[in-house]
Design an enzyme around this catalytic site. Structure first.
Site, PDB file in Angstrom:
ATOM      1  N   GLU A  33      57.934  26.301   5.132  1.00  0.00           N
ATOM      2  CA  GLU A  33      58.033  27.750   5.326  1.00  0.00           C
ATOM      3  C   GLU A  33      56.766  28.152   6.065  1.00  0.00           C
ATOM      4  O   GLU A  33      55.700  28.291   5.460  1.00  0.00           O
ATOM      5  CB  GLU A  33      58.121  28.465   3.968  1.00  0.00           C
ATOM      6  CG  GLU A  33      59.382  28.144   3.174  1.00  0.00           C
ATOM      7  CD  GLU A  33      60.621  28.839   3.734  1.00  0.00           C
ATOM      8  OE1 GLU A  33      60.485  29.808   4.508  1.00  0.00           O
ATOM      9  OE2 GLU A  33      61.729  28.417   3.394  1.00  0.00           O
ATOM     10  N   CYS A  39      53.967  36.897   6.081  1.00  0.00           N
ATOM     11  CA  CYS A  39      54.471  35.969   7.101  1.00  0.00           C
ATOM     12  C   CYS A  39      55.553  36.596   7.960  1.00  0.00           C
ATOM     13  O   CYS A  39      55.684  36.266   9.128  1.00  0.00           O
ATOM     14  CB  CYS A  39      54.978  34.702   6.441  1.00  0.00           C
ATOM     15  SG  CYS A  39      56.270  35.019   5.231  1.00  0.00           S
TER      16      CYS A  39
END
Ligand code: NAD
Length: 458
Positions: free
Chosen positions: A212, A246
């Site tokens: 990720e 993010c």
């Protein structure tokens, strides 16, 4: 023998005992985790305040509430996710039946970053437990207060042989030592360069990975949209956690006819959210450390600051900042910003936007504000990215029905909801054959059989 090796051996032994195969056991462990999180809610909130100056509301919404929802969802659906799936069988397999079994990998390693230090460690853990794995957790060394509470919760909820925190305050060297071991699954959340290191280390043992990662997530604002509402939703998504998200909109690509209005509206939203001086607001977080602070200040050079720009190093405070007149060649456009600075680029043709975004690494998220359905579908169809929203930011991440993950440089595999169960499970395919009939065609000698074979397989 090192502590890591000893712990890994213990966990492997425990996994091999079969204890984690039982679904009631997994549900019981998820319940224990939930209970401990609830009992330690105040401590988690306090720790997130110390580490990141996160308000209670923001910390609850993005770190605690979202995790409780994930646990509830997994408890509710686990038994149906775990059911062996009977699938169809082709005629060539006559008199057999076909099944897909889900099995746990074994011992997983979960490495997490500092920006949502609680959520990003516990969320994958929910998948690991639901799927029946043991887990070793490596939190980020950069959010030590939160790590303290995480250790307490993990120790309260689990025996060390099932789930434990390892090398809690260690940095790069600790993670490197961990990565030398042969885990059965590695789930990594963090930056692109470290993601590459993790994948390389995993390849030595052929360990499957979920990565990720991050990158530059574009936010495109078309002329045909409600600019006031777009400004509000963008400012929210960008400045939540002071831009250290993010999936935050990294930069804006706005149609030149609506650029001025968008900037004015976003500047007004900043005042509405955080007051005239956001440094005094309890709702605006701080930069995690001085190293990240200095990196971000270095990005303030190019373009023209149209709002914000103030900072205070002692407080690790950087004001919500919008910078206009940015070009693709400015330093701020080279790497992920990961802070409260929002550069603005303009366009007059959507085709240009598609070309520019596609010439860069595939983004983790993409946002489009447009009421034009054709433009919406064109962007979704022509640009490859992890996931995103039309007329909103970030919200796709918070749905357990939507798998969340990157593509290309922004990562591989996806989790949340059933996705979390699936990434931590191996899908084992099994054909069960009857002994009642044995069709001879597959056995040699083959002479005279090809015609029939071609009829069956055409
Ligand atoms: P990072 O990559 O520096 O660190 C992440 C983890 O890796 C930490 O636990 C750290 O201890 C460990 N680590 C650091 N160096 C290592 C090495 N050489 N070998 C092995 N492990 C090592 O990331 P960060 O600064 O903590 O977090 C910010 C980054 O994470 C941003 O790029 C952001 O986009 C990304 N991120 C992605 C997601 C997502 O879900 N896709 C979520 C949050 C953050």
């Amino acid at each position: 023998m090192s502590k890591i090796k000893r712990t890994l051996e213990k966990q492997r032994k425990y996994f091999d005992s079969g204890a984690t195969r039982n679904l009631d056991f997994r549900i019981e462990k998820l319940c224990a985790l939930k209970k401990s999180i609830k009992n330690n809610e105040k401590q988690i909130l306090e720790a997130l305040w110390v580490d990141l100056h996160k308000s209670e509301f923001e910390a609850y919404a993005t770190e605690i509430g979202i995790i409780l929802e994930e646990i509830n969802f997994a408890i509710k659906h686990l038994k149906s996710w775990a059911k062996t799936k009977k699938v169809r069988t082709p005629l060539t397999h006559f008199l057999s039946s076909s099944y897909i079994y889900s099995e746990p990998y074994g011992v997983s390693l979960i490495i997490s970053p500092w920006n949502y230090p609680f959520q990003l460690l516990i969320s994958p853990l929910i998948g690991s437990i639901a799927a029946g794995n043991c887990a070793m957790l490596k939190p980020s060394e950069n959010a030590p207060k939160t790590t303290e509470v995480i250790i307490k919760i993990i120790e309260e909820s689990f025996s060390e042989e099932f789930v434990c925190v390892v090398e809690a305050y260690g940095g790069k060297e600790s993670s490197e030592a961990l990565l030398k071991e042969a885990f059965n699954y590695i789930f990594f959340t963090g930056s692109v360069p470290v993601g590459k290191i993790v994948m390389e280390a995993a390849s030595k043992h052929l360990t499957p990975v979920t990565l990720e990662l991050g990158g530059k997530s574009p936010c495109i604002v078309d002329k045909d949209t409600d600019i006031k509402l777009a400004a509000k939703r963008i400012a929210w998504g960008k400045f939540i956690n002071a831009g250290q998200t993010c999936v935050a909109p990294d930069y804006i690509l706005v149609h030149k006819s609506v650029k001025e209005k968008l900037i004015t509206e976003m500047a007004e939203c900043i005042v509405e959210f955080f007051g005239e001086n956001p440094e005094k607001s309890n709702d605006f977080p701080r930069i995690i450390n001085k190293r990240q602070f200095d990196r971000l200040i270095g990005l303030l050079g190019g373009g023209k600051i149209v709002t914000g720009g103030e900072y205070n190093r002692a407080e690790k405070y950087i004001a919500p900042t919008i910078i206009d007149n940015i070009t693709w060649n400015d330093p701020i456009m080279l790497d992920e910003i990961f802070g409260p600075i929002l550069p603005i680029l303009e366009f007059d043709d959507l085709g240009q936007v598609i070309e520019m975004v596609n010439s860069r690494p595939k983004p983790l998220a993409l946002y489009l504000f447009s009421n034009n359905k054709k433009h919406q579908e064109r962007i979704i169809d022509r640009i490859s990215y992890g996931g995103g929203c039309i007329n909103d930011t970030i919200m796709h991440v918070a749905s357990p029905y939507l798998p969340f993950g990157g593509v290309g440089a922004s990562g591989m595999n996806a989790y949340h909801g059933k996705g979390s169960y699936d990434v931590f499970s191996h899908k084992k395919s099994v054909t069960k054959k009857s002994n009642l009939l044995d069709v001879k065609i597959r056995y040699a000698p083959y002479s005279g059989k090809i015609k029939l074979l071609k009829k069956l397989m055409k």
